[in-house]
Design an enzyme around this catalytic site. Structure first.
Site, PDB file in Angstrom:
ATOM      1  N   HIS A 109      33.933 -52.370 -27.411  1.00 12.22           N
ATOM      2  CA  HIS A 109      33.242 -51.666 -26.309  1.00 12.22           C
ATOM      3  C   HIS A 109      34.447 -52.261 -25.059  1.00 12.22           C
ATOM      4  O   HIS A 109      34.368 -51.677 -23.603  1.00 12.22           O
ATOM      5  CB  HIS A 109      31.934 -51.722 -25.396  1.00 12.22           C
ATOM      6  CG  HIS A 109      31.073 -51.367 -26.481  1.00 12.22           C
ATOM      7  ND1 HIS A 109      29.568 -51.992 -26.655  1.00 12.22           N
ATOM      8  CD2 HIS A 109      30.866 -50.873 -27.283  1.00 12.22           C
ATOM      9  CE1 HIS A 109      29.061 -51.419 -27.149  1.00 12.22           C
ATOM     10  NE2 HIS A 109      29.797 -50.340 -27.852  1.00 12.22           N
ATOM     11  N   LEU A 202      17.981 -63.393 -32.200  1.00 15.47           N
ATOM     12  CA  LEU A 202      16.451 -63.914 -31.400  1.00 15.47           C
ATOM     13  C   LEU A 202      15.439 -63.097 -31.883  1.00 15.47           C
ATOM     14  O   LEU A 202      14.096 -64.320 -31.380  1.00 15.47           O
ATOM     15  CB  LEU A 202      16.545 -64.382 -29.939  1.00 15.47           C
ATOM     16  CG  LEU A 202      16.208 -65.502 -28.737  1.00 15.47           C
ATOM     17  CD1 LEU A 202      16.532 -66.394 -29.990  1.00 15.47           C
ATOM     18  CD2 LEU A 202      16.366 -64.782 -27.269  1.00 15.47           C
TER      19      LEU A 202
HETATM   20  P1  OAD Z   1      21.497 -56.230 -25.225  1.00 13.26           P
HETATM   21  O1  OAD Z   1      20.986 -57.459 -23.737  1.00 13.26           O
HETATM   22  O2  OAD Z   1      21.059 -54.888 -25.843  1.00 13.26           O
HETATM   23  O3  OAD Z   1      20.449 -56.966 -26.894  1.00 13.26           O
HETATM   24  C1  OAD Z   1      20.731 -58.700 -26.616  1.00 13.26           C
HETATM   25  C2  OAD Z   1      20.283 -59.224 -28.058  1.00 13.26           C
HETATM   26  O4  OAD Z   1      20.647 -60.442 -28.001  1.00 13.26           O
HETATM   27  C3  OAD Z   1      19.075 -58.399 -28.025  1.00 13.26           C
HETATM   28  O5  OAD Z   1      18.276 -58.601 -29.229  1.00 13.26           O
HETATM   29  C4  OAD Z   1      18.232 -59.946 -27.750  1.00 13.26           C
HETATM   30  O6  OAD Z   1      17.053 -60.943 -28.544  1.00 13.26           O
HETATM   31  C5  OAD Z   1      19.503 -60.957 -28.758  1.00 13.26           C
HETATM   32  N1  OAD Z   1      19.496 -62.721 -27.930  1.00 13.26           N
HETATM   33  C6  OAD Z   1      19.562 -63.124 -26.736  1.00 13.26           C
HETATM   34  N2  OAD Z   1      19.243 -63.827 -26.353  1.00 13.26           N
HETATM   35  C7  OAD Z   1      20.149 -63.994 -27.856  1.00 13.26           C
HETATM   36  C8  OAD Z   1      20.612 -65.462 -28.565  1.00 13.26           C
HETATM   37  N3  OAD Z   1      20.280 -67.088 -27.250  1.00 13.26           N
HETATM   38  N4  OAD Z   1      20.851 -66.004 -29.660  1.00 13.26           N
HETATM   39  C9  OAD Z   1      20.919 -64.361 -30.258  1.00 13.26           C
HETATM   40  N5  OAD Z   1      20.483 -63.840 -29.916  1.00 13.26           N
HETATM   41  C10 OAD Z   1      20.052 -63.508 -29.582  1.00 13.26           C
HETATM   42  O7  OAD Z   1      22.799 -55.977 -26.145  1.00 13.26           O
HETATM   43  P2  OAD Z   1      23.941 -55.938 -26.847  1.00 13.26           P
HETATM   44  O8  OAD Z   1      23.100 -55.242 -27.905  1.00 13.26           O
HETATM   45  O9  OAD Z   1      25.335 -56.118 -27.299  1.00 13.26           O
HETATM   46  O10 OAD Z   1      27.927 -51.753 -23.828  1.00 13.26           O
HETATM   47  O11 OAD Z   1      23.832 -54.290 -26.025  1.00 13.26           O
HETATM   48  C11 OAD Z   1      24.989 -53.454 -26.950  1.00 13.26           C
HETATM   49  C12 OAD Z   1      25.996 -52.272 -25.408  1.00 13.26           C
HETATM   50  O12 OAD Z   1      24.729 -52.305 -24.344  1.00 13.26           O
HETATM   51  C13 OAD Z   1      26.323 -53.508 -24.948  1.00 13.26           C
HETATM   52  O13 OAD Z   1      28.132 -53.889 -25.423  1.00 13.26           O
HETATM   53  C14 OAD Z   1      26.863 -52.600 -23.453  1.00 13.26           C
HETATM   54  C15 OAD Z   1      25.372 -52.288 -23.230  1.00 13.26           C
HETATM   55  O14 OAD Z   1      25.353 -51.335 -22.209  1.00 13.26           O
HETATM   56  C16 OAD Z   1      28.552 -51.139 -22.837  1.00 13.26           C
HETATM   57  O15 OAD Z   1      28.511 -51.632 -21.836  1.00 13.26           O
HETATM   58  C17 OAD Z   1      29.093 -49.616 -23.525  1.00 13.26           C
END
Ligand code: OAD
Length: 233
Positions: A109, A202
């Site tokens: 990304h 998580l």
């Molecule tokens: P999200 O915010 O959608 O998801 C984050 C995930 O991390 C969730 O499933 C949480 O439960 C988990 N989480 C939170 N804290 C945690 C911890 N301490 N340890 C382990 N897990 C934890 O973020 P992404 O999946 O990365 O794209 O989002 C995907 C894309 O959506 C991003 O790259 C961005 C966004 O829009 C673009 O900007 C193109």
């Protein structure tokens, strides 16, 4: 784990959460504070470039204050010691994998610390602001934008990611909600190719049922534990 030779790891915002970087979809996360349509689409950039550039300038400044956590460092350790193929595909635009010491990292990304000149198509390392419309260091045009993939744009290097999956035995997803494609579809591709699949998060992600195994917990605990297991076994 003895039969595992080649590994593809997908990381998301959850791996950087304990470094103090907001995730996108948790309560109070980035997409609750800002509308995607206002700051993260090509249409938003043409409509109100100042708003978009200011948003990314703030994010770029903020990540430079953060430091890698035990999960980034554990993956760096795996990268350093693993003799087989390893690719850390990250959806994150921060540089905490690299500052944690990992080398085999692919930013699907884009990256906050790069600016993309839409005139000459060159990407340059960038730490400062873009709101003041600085010149491209290569062609001098004032047409730099954040080198971040916006909604409606194609993620980077998908061919390389699929090639790595075809060679791999294990796919591991860390700290991602499985809400954004094509990243969210990689587990399904991995299953179709016959890989083992493991989720470290998580909470269960949207695609959790595609994984052979899910381990729940904060990344700074579950990732070092898993890496120790892989390197130990
Ligand atoms: P999200 O915010 O959608 O998801 C984050 C995930 O991390 C969730 O499933 C949480 O439960 C988990 N989480 C939170 N804290 C945690 C911890 N301490 N340890 C382990 N897990 C934890 O973020 P992404 O999946 O990365 O794209 O989002 C995907 C894309 O959506 C991003 O790259 C961005 C966004 O829009 C673009 O900007 C193109």
């Amino acid at each position: 784990m003895s039969q595992i030779r080649n590994i593809v790891i997908l990381t998301g915002a959850g791996i950087s959460a304990e470094s103090g970087i907001d995730t996108f979809r948790s309560a109070g996360g980035l997409w609750e504070q800002h509308r995607v349509e206002d700051v993260a689409t090509p249409e938003a950039f043409s409509r109100d470039p100042d708003l978009v550039l200011r948003f990314y300038d703030m994010r770029r400044a903020a990540i430079q204050e953060k430091v890698p956590n035990a999960a980034h460092r554990a993956l760096a350790e795996l990268d350093a010691q693993w003799n087989g193929n390893l690719l850390i595909v990250t959806q994150n635009v921060d540089d905490l994998h690299e500052r944690g010491g990992a080398r085999r990292v692919l930013h699907m990304h884009g990256e906050h610390l790069k600016a993309w000149c839409t005139s000459c198509d060159i990407r340059s390392h960038w730490r400062g602001t873009l709101i003041d419309r600085p010149c491209c260091p290569v062609c001098q045009a004032r047409t730099l934008r954040p080198d971040v993939v916006w909604f409606g744009e194609m993620p980077y290097r998908m061919g390389e990611i699929h090639a790595a999956l075809r060679e791999a035995d294990l796919f591991v997803s860390i700290g991602t909600s499985g809400a954004v494609y094509p990243a969210a579809g990689l587990v399904r591709t991995a299953r179709e190719l016959g890989l083992q699949t493991l989720e470290l998060n998580l909470e269960r992600s949207q695609g959790s049922n595609w994984f052979h195994e899910t381990r729940l917990g904060p990344a700074t605990e579950v990732v070092p534990d898993w890496v120790a297991e892989v390197l130990g076994g």
